[in-house]
Design a protein around this motif. Sequence first.
Motif, PDB file in Angstrom:
ATOM      1  N   LYS A 151       0.837  -0.952  -0.038  1.00 55.06           N
ATOM      2  CA  LYS A 151      -0.407   0.282   0.481  1.00 55.06           C
ATOM      3  C   LYS A 151       0.720   1.957   0.021  1.00 55.06           C
ATOM      4  O   LYS A 151       0.762   2.643  -0.728  1.00 55.06           O
ATOM      5  N   ASN A 152       1.703   1.644   0.692  1.00 52.27           N
ATOM      6  CA  ASN A 152       2.699   2.061   1.121  1.00 52.27           C
ATOM      7  C   ASN A 152       3.501   2.406  -0.252  1.00 52.27           C
ATOM      8  O   ASN A 152       4.009   3.527  -1.226  1.00 52.27           O
ATOM      9  N   MET A 153       3.645   1.921  -0.941  1.00 52.91           N
ATOM     10  CA  MET A 153       4.933   1.747  -2.057  1.00 52.91           C
ATOM     11  C   MET A 153       4.258   2.727  -3.836  1.00 52.91           C
ATOM     12  O   MET A 153       3.746   3.330  -4.379  1.00 52.91           O
ATOM     13  N   ILE A 154       2.500   1.814  -4.014  1.00 52.08           N
ATOM     14  CA  ILE A 154       1.729   1.865  -4.552  1.00 52.08           C
ATOM     15  C   ILE A 154       1.118   4.014  -4.322  1.00 52.08           C
ATOM     16  O   ILE A 154       1.193   4.118  -5.309  1.00 52.08           O
ATOM     17  N   ILE A 155       1.016   3.950  -2.993  1.00 52.78           N
ATOM     18  CA  ILE A 155       0.624   5.369  -2.599  1.00 52.78           C
ATOM     19  C   ILE A 155       1.961   6.355  -2.285  1.00 52.78           C
ATOM     20  O   ILE A 155       2.077   7.293  -3.224  1.00 52.78           O
ATOM     21  N   ASP A 156       2.925   6.318  -2.276  1.00 53.70           N
ATOM     22  CA  ASP A 156       4.154   7.024  -1.953  1.00 53.70           C
ATOM     23  C   ASP A 156       4.994   6.952  -3.963  1.00 53.70           C
ATOM     24  O   ASP A 156       5.280   8.099  -3.815  1.00 53.70           O
ATOM     25  N   CYS A 157       4.551   6.075  -4.320  1.00 52.11           N
ATOM     26  CA  CYS A 157       5.131   5.533  -5.969  1.00 52.11           C
ATOM     27  C   CYS A 157       4.180   6.680  -7.114  1.00 52.11           C
ATOM     28  O   CYS A 157       4.617   6.434  -8.108  1.00 52.11           O
ATOM     29  N   LYS A 158       2.704   6.548  -6.644  1.00 43.91           N
ATOM     30  CA  LYS A 158       1.884   7.103  -7.266  1.00 43.91           C
ATOM     31  C   LYS A 158       1.524   6.085  -8.408  1.00 43.91           C
ATOM     32  O   LYS A 158       1.634   6.702 -10.130  1.00 43.91           O
ATOM     33  N   LEU A 159       1.614   5.143  -8.232  1.00 41.37           N
ATOM     34  CA  LEU A 159       1.186   3.725  -9.066  1.00 41.37           C
ATOM     35  C   LEU A 159       0.454   4.353  -9.820  1.00 41.37           C
ATOM     36  O   LEU A 159       0.100   2.922 -10.486  1.00 41.37           O
ATOM     37  N   ASP A 160      -0.682   4.612  -9.011  1.00 41.95           N
ATOM     38  CA  ASP A 160      -2.288   4.143  -9.087  1.00 41.95           C
ATOM     39  C   ASP A 160      -2.438   5.664 -10.187  1.00 41.95           C
ATOM     40  O   ASP A 160      -3.846   5.722 -10.645  1.00 41.95           O
ATOM     41  N   GLN A 161      -1.659   6.069 -10.509  1.00 46.70           N
ATOM     42  CA  GLN A 161      -1.789   7.171 -11.051  1.00 46.70           C
ATOM     43  C   GLN A 161      -1.435   6.609 -13.012  1.00 46.70           C
ATOM     44  O   GLN A 161      -1.870   7.337 -13.498  1.00 46.70           O
ATOM     45  N   ILE A 162      -0.472   6.013 -12.721  1.00 44.67           N
ATOM     46  CA  ILE A 162       0.420   5.301 -14.607  1.00 44.67           C
ATOM     47  C   ILE A 162      -1.519   4.820 -15.218  1.00 44.67           C
ATOM     48  O   ILE A 162      -1.746   4.909 -15.876  1.00 44.67           O
ATOM     49  N   GLN A 163      -2.645   4.134 -14.567  1.00 45.49           N
ATOM     50  CA  GLN A 163      -3.721   3.806 -15.320  1.00 45.49           C
ATOM     51  C   GLN A 163      -4.535   5.414 -15.760  1.00 45.49           C
ATOM     52  O   GLN A 163      -5.307   5.166 -16.885  1.00 45.49           O
ATOM     53  N   THR A 164      -4.176   6.264 -15.660  1.00 46.37           N
ATOM     54  CA  THR A 164      -5.109   6.971 -15.614  1.00 46.37           C
ATOM     55  C   THR A 164      -4.537   7.803 -16.991  1.00 46.37           C
ATOM     56  O   THR A 164      -4.041   8.545 -18.163  1.00 46.37           O
ATOM     57  N   ILE A 165      -2.777   7.700 -17.104  1.00 47.09           N
ATOM     58  CA  ILE A 165      -2.340   7.696 -18.581  1.00 47.09           C
ATOM     59  C   ILE A 165      -2.027   6.792 -19.624  1.00 47.09           C
ATOM     60  O   ILE A 165      -2.425   7.837 -20.592  1.00 47.09           O
ATOM     61  N   GLU A 166      -2.501   5.355 -18.820  1.00 49.02           N
ATOM     62  CA  GLU A 166      -2.460   4.596 -20.082  1.00 49.02           C
ATOM     63  C   GLU A 166      -3.655   4.764 -20.500  1.00 49.02           C
ATOM     64  O   GLU A 166      -3.920   4.756 -21.845  1.00 49.02           O
ATOM     65  N   ALA A 167      -5.348   5.112 -19.645  1.00 52.94           N
ATOM     66  CA  ALA A 167      -6.257   4.839 -20.392  1.00 52.94           C
ATOM     67  C   ALA A 167      -6.467   6.542 -21.392  1.00 52.94           C
ATOM     68  O   ALA A 167      -7.385   6.431 -22.364  1.00 52.94           O
ATOM     69  N   GLY A 168      -5.183   7.744 -21.233  1.00 53.89           N
ATOM     70  CA  GLY A 168      -5.369   8.751 -22.001  1.00 53.89           C
ATOM     71  C   GLY A 168      -4.563   8.310 -23.550  1.00 53.89           C
ATOM     72  O   GLY A 168      -5.088   8.471 -24.246  1.00 53.89           O
ATOM     73  N   LYS A 169      -3.961   7.274 -23.182  1.00 47.86           N
ATOM     74  CA  LYS A 169      -3.001   6.660 -24.579  1.00 47.86           C
ATOM     75  C   LYS A 169      -4.217   5.601 -25.432  1.00 47.86           C
ATOM     76  O   LYS A 169      -4.599   5.909 -26.269  1.00 47.86           O
TER      77      LYS A 169
END
Length: 226
Positions: free
Chosen positions: A165-183
Amino acid sequence: MSFGPGKLYPNHRHIIKRHSTGITKYLEGQIEWNNTQLAPLKHSLRILLRTQQQGRCVYCRRKISIERRNTAEDIEHYLDKSKEKYRKWAFSPVNLAIACHPCNMQKSTKDMGDETISLALGLTAGAGEFRWIHPYFDDYFENIEIIESWIYIIKANAPKANRAKNMIIDCKLDQIQTIEAGKKIVLDRIGKAQLLALKCFESNRSRSKKLLEYAQILTKEGWKHI
Ligand SMILES: [Zn+2]
């Protein structure tokens, strides 16, 4: 598709031993990390780690681009070498991995250990509590599942759910899906324009041409909208 190994192994111990002179100088504070004396060691480490990690970042597991490897691929110290208390582990094999630049930027100088770790005699799984999934001591995929379009999910019964959980939040891994959705939206638009152009190719040549031109513009410049 593989996202690289769940856990790393310190296969680079022999390389570190071979460069002990430079390492001793670094540990004694005579030279700094960017000193050219350490360049051959860092080069060898990169190659071995890159192979073991299948060219992927140890945190986000995305491919590190080949053409900009030397600038985009960082030798990552899980326990930050710039912290005096962790300097002793700057060349500990289990403290080294390859990370992509965005993850390294997010991690920055965050402390990955609790107060007990720096006091431990050696860097081991039981040295203390770690903040993120540890590249050598924890299995990434026992804790995190990466599903379609880069969505990171903490696994049910993950042994290190808190670290995940810490890694996903700190590293902002949950934001990658937004970028990929745009693509994906841009790619869908290109596909639709090409399909329509094909459909009206016989009946309406000028419309077909316009649609193909639109698809071409999106192919060339769609990235600007992501
Ligand atoms: Zn990354």
